[in-house]
Design an enzyme around this catalytic site. Structure first.
Site, PDB file in Angstrom:
ATOM      1  N   HIS A  25     -14.644  -4.766  -9.762  1.00 19.59           N
ATOM      2  CA  HIS A  25     -15.942  -4.912 -10.440  1.00 19.59           C
ATOM      3  C   HIS A  25     -16.754  -5.989  -9.722  1.00 19.59           C
ATOM      4  O   HIS A  25     -17.142  -6.999 -10.332  1.00 19.59           O
ATOM      5  CB  HIS A  25     -15.769  -5.294 -11.927  1.00 19.59           C
ATOM      6  CG  HIS A  25     -15.456  -4.116 -12.803  1.00 19.59           C
ATOM      7  ND1 HIS A  25     -14.904  -4.262 -14.054  1.00 19.59           N
ATOM      8  CD2 HIS A  25     -15.628  -2.790 -12.615  1.00 19.59           C
ATOM      9  CE1 HIS A  25     -14.736  -3.051 -14.591  1.00 19.59           C
ATOM     10  NE2 HIS A  25     -15.163  -2.156 -13.735  1.00 19.59           N
ATOM     11  N   GLU A  83     -16.935   6.267 -13.151  1.00  9.66           N
ATOM     12  CA  GLU A  83     -17.023   4.984 -12.441  1.00  9.66           C
ATOM     13  C   GLU A  83     -16.589   5.140 -10.978  1.00  9.66           C
ATOM     14  O   GLU A  83     -15.707   5.939 -10.646  1.00  9.66           O
ATOM     15  CB  GLU A  83     -16.175   3.912 -13.157  1.00  9.66           C
ATOM     16  CG  GLU A  83     -16.522   2.516 -12.658  1.00  9.66           C
ATOM     17  CD  GLU A  83     -16.033   1.393 -13.559  1.00  9.66           C
ATOM     18  OE1 GLU A  83     -15.291   1.654 -14.523  1.00  9.66           O
ATOM     19  OE2 GLU A  83     -16.417   0.231 -13.276  1.00  9.66           O
ATOM     20  N   ASP A  85     -14.805   3.661  -8.843  1.00 10.01           N
ATOM     21  CA  ASP A  85     -13.430   3.530  -8.331  1.00 10.01           C
ATOM     22  C   ASP A  85     -12.671   4.860  -8.396  1.00 10.01           C
ATOM     23  O   ASP A  85     -11.663   5.027  -7.731  1.00 10.01           O
ATOM     24  CB  ASP A  85     -12.644   2.408  -9.031  1.00 10.01           C
ATOM     25  CG  ASP A  85     -12.712   2.457 -10.538  1.00 10.01           C
ATOM     26  OD1 ASP A  85     -13.653   3.055 -11.092  1.00 10.01           O
ATOM     27  OD2 ASP A  85     -11.823   1.862 -11.193  1.00 10.01           O
ATOM     28  N   HIS A 149     -13.297   3.010 -21.225  1.00 13.55           N
ATOM     29  CA  HIS A 149     -14.230   1.943 -21.545  1.00 13.55           C
ATOM     30  C   HIS A 149     -15.691   2.299 -21.238  1.00 13.55           C
ATOM     31  O   HIS A 149     -16.563   1.421 -21.343  1.00 13.55           O
ATOM     32  CB  HIS A 149     -13.829   0.676 -20.751  1.00 13.55           C
ATOM     33  CG  HIS A 149     -14.001   0.810 -19.254  1.00 13.55           C
ATOM     34  ND1 HIS A 149     -14.729  -0.106 -18.543  1.00 13.55           N
ATOM     35  CD2 HIS A 149     -13.611   1.732 -18.354  1.00 13.55           C
ATOM     36  CE1 HIS A 149     -14.756   0.215 -17.272  1.00 13.55           C
ATOM     37  NE2 HIS A 149     -14.074   1.331 -17.129  1.00 13.55           N
ATOM     38  N   ASP A 168      -8.461   5.033 -17.410  1.00  8.12           N
ATOM     39  CA  ASP A 168      -8.297   3.576 -17.270  1.00  8.12           C
ATOM     40  C   ASP A 168      -7.390   2.985 -18.356  1.00  8.12           C
ATOM     41  O   ASP A 168      -6.719   1.974 -18.129  1.00  8.12           O
ATOM     42  CB  ASP A 168      -9.667   2.887 -17.327  1.00  8.12           C
ATOM     43  CG  ASP A 168     -10.426   2.993 -15.999  1.00  8.12           C
ATOM     44  OD1 ASP A 168      -9.782   3.159 -14.953  1.00  8.12           O
ATOM     45  OD2 ASP A 168     -11.669   2.905 -16.029  1.00  8.12           O
ATOM     46  N   TYR A 196      -5.595  -6.610 -17.938  1.00  5.23           N
ATOM     47  CA  TYR A 196      -6.492  -5.444 -17.910  1.00  5.23           C
ATOM     48  C   TYR A 196      -7.061  -5.188 -19.304  1.00  5.23           C
ATOM     49  O   TYR A 196      -8.266  -4.973 -19.473  1.00  5.23           O
ATOM     50  CB  TYR A 196      -5.705  -4.220 -17.417  1.00  5.23           C
ATOM     51  CG  TYR A 196      -6.586  -3.060 -17.036  1.00  5.23           C
ATOM     52  CD1 TYR A 196      -7.001  -2.885 -15.722  1.00  5.23           C
ATOM     53  CD2 TYR A 196      -7.021  -2.153 -17.986  1.00  5.23           C
ATOM     54  CE1 TYR A 196      -7.822  -1.825 -15.364  1.00  5.23           C
ATOM     55  CE2 TYR A 196      -7.845  -1.096 -17.644  1.00  5.23           C
ATOM     56  CZ  TYR A 196      -8.236  -0.940 -16.329  1.00  5.23           C
ATOM     57  OH  TYR A 196      -9.063   0.095 -15.989  1.00  5.23           O
ATOM     58  N   HIS A 229      -4.927   3.424 -12.846  1.00  6.65           N
ATOM     59  CA  HIS A 229      -4.611   2.262 -12.007  1.00  6.65           C
ATOM     60  C   HIS A 229      -3.170   1.845 -12.298  1.00  6.65           C
ATOM     61  O   HIS A 229      -2.758   1.817 -13.461  1.00  6.65           O
ATOM     62  CB  HIS A 229      -5.500   1.056 -12.348  1.00  6.65           C
ATOM     63  CG  HIS A 229      -6.960   1.289 -12.146  1.00  6.65           C
ATOM     64  ND1 HIS A 229      -7.555   1.289 -10.904  1.00  6.65           N
ATOM     65  CD2 HIS A 229      -7.949   1.530 -13.027  1.00  6.65           C
ATOM     66  CE1 HIS A 229      -8.850   1.508 -11.037  1.00  6.65           C
ATOM     67  NE2 HIS A 229      -9.115   1.675 -12.323  1.00  6.65           N
TER      68      HIS A 229
HETATM   69 FE   LIG Z   1     -13.472   2.289 -15.331  1.00  2.00          FE
HETATM   70 FE   LIG Z   2     -10.895   2.391 -13.121  1.00  4.73          FE
END
Ligand SMILES: [Fe+2]
Ligand SMILES: [Fe+2]
Ligand SMILES: Cc1cc2nc3c(=O)[nH]c(=O)nc-3n(C[C@H](O)[C@H](O)[C@H](O)COP(=O)(O)O)c2cc1C
Length: 397
Positions: A25, A83, A85, A149, A168, A196, A229
């Protein structure tokens, strides 16, 4: 070089293991143990790709994928979350296989088109309850994960292999070549899972019990939870689900964080006096002391999350508090902690607004601020230290 790792049945991990990542981020999230962007390949009668990787790794990702399969064999791409990533490699991938159906939420269409432009991608919008038949008697069942999220987040369950691709949620920024959580370093794994949760999911913690309940009611025979992740969970009955339920309640340990910044060490002396007094009044209370400007904010917030109270200190500087403390409090506010007491302390030389400003900002950040404080003219003296026991008594009450 073959990069796939066997997950279960005909499911492989084809993501990017990032041992070098230092921040996430932008610079907002510190990374000390690497991370991964997990992408999964499901090869049944239909070949399905679940998510991609961050843009800078698109070349490696696509080249690796080409060694595993003919890209044209991919029947559909599941985009669980827009997102960057996880979606960053999509434009390059779709340039190779244009027209491939993309299954995602309505909000993901918006987030993807918002970021990559309207490229005429072949979107198939799904919502909770929708299913995708992938052949060999197996299906993907979609579950929206709105605001966990992002508004576009979703997860899906693969029947037969009984894998929940959770996106996530339940992830960790942790690079481990072991792939599975039970094989990973447990201390690092659990610390990273908690960090996290605190730094990414805590602002939305109120939604989690309902979502866990909703997933529970679906009676899915989950055998594996594969997040986007870090390591994959496969040990039943899934301690990570229990932990999320517990963390979502935000019940603290018997712990206090003392966080301060200082120019000439006066405020630091008060911090250490508070630490010593907490140990005097309550020897079993864990106390952690951090110099805000020298400490990693994500790590400190992980400790704040576990604390029942905090004490925050800053000297008065130019009719305000130090900028490092302002930034730290703004970050604390964004994480939406609840039910924690807070006290303020600090030194001053003339106008002395610091402590009152700290109290105001702590209250704005959602802390229950106690009146007791230590406000010391220049260096703290006996009369200042004499106020510490009252402050600690109120903080621990
Ligand atoms: Fe995310
Ligand atoms: Fe992510
Ligand atoms: C750059 C600077 C600005 C300051 N501005 C104020 C101020 O506006 N009002 C005030 O009461 N004290 C001000 N002070 C005095 C400090 O608050 C005082 O030196 C205090 O004892 C420092 O605490 P510390 O030892 O924790 O750094 C200022 C000091 C510095 C170095």
């Amino acid at each position: 070089m073959h990069m796939r790792k066997h997950v279960k049945g005909n499911v492989s991990w084809v993501g990017y293991l990032d041992w070098e990542l230092e921040t996430f981020h932008g610079d907002d999230y510190s990374i000390f143990h690497g991370s991964s962007q997990n992408s999964y390949l499901i090869e049944e009668e239909k070949t399905i790709l679940v998510d991609t990787v961050w843009g800078p790794h698109h070349h490696t990702f696509i080249e690796n994928l080409k060694q595993e399969i003919d890209l044209k064999k991919i029947d559909a791409i599941i985009v669980n979350h827009g997102e960057a990533d996880h979606s960053g490699a999509l434009p390059a991938l779709l340039a190779e296989i244009p027209g491939t159906p993309i299954y995602c939420t309505a909000m993901a269409v918006k987030s993807l088109e918002g970021q990559y432009g309207k490229q005429g991608w072949n979107f198939h919008v799904v919502k909770t309850g929708d299913e995708l038949d992938i052949g060999n008697g197996k299906k993907l069942q979609f579950v929206e994960m709105r605001m966990l999220h992002w508004p576009d987040s979703m997860a899906e369950f693969l029947t037969g292999d009984n894998i929940l691709f959770s996106m996530d949620a339940f992830g960790q920024h942790y690079a481990t070549s072991e792939l599975f959580a039970d094989l990973a370093d447990q201390n690092v794994l659990w610390h990273e899972a908690l960090k996290y949760f605190v730094n990414i999911l805590n602002p939305f913690a109120a939604l989690i019990p309902r979502k866990l309940e909703e997933i529970g009611k679906l009676n899915l025979p989950i055998e594996m939870i594969a997040p986007s992740h870090g390591a994959i969970w496969r040990e039943k009955p899934f301690p990570i689900l229990e932990k999320y339920a517990e963390w979502a309640k935000g019940e603290p340990k018997d712990q206090v964080v003392i966080a301060y910044d200082t120019m000439w060490n006066g405020t630091k002396k008060i911090a250490h006096a508070i630490e010593a007094e907490i140990k005097r009044q309550s020897p079993s209370t864990v106390v952690k002391v951090y110099h805000i400007a020298k400490s990693d904010k994500n790590e400190v917030m992980t400790e704040v999350f576990q604390s029942r109270a905090i004490a925050v200190g800053s000297p008065t500087a130019i009719n305000d508090i130090l900028a490092s403390v302002t930034g730290w409090l703004a970050f604390a506010k964004s994480l939406k902690f609840k039910g924690k007491k807070a006290a303020a302390f600090g030194c001053y030389g003339w106008s002395g607004e610091g402590v009152a400003i700290l109290q105001k900002r702590l209250a704005e950040a959602g802390f229950d601020v106690i009146d007791e404080n230590v406000k010391s003219l220049w260096n703290p003296g006996e009369e200042d230290f004499a106020k510490v026991p009252e402050l600690v008594k109120a903080l621990l009450a």
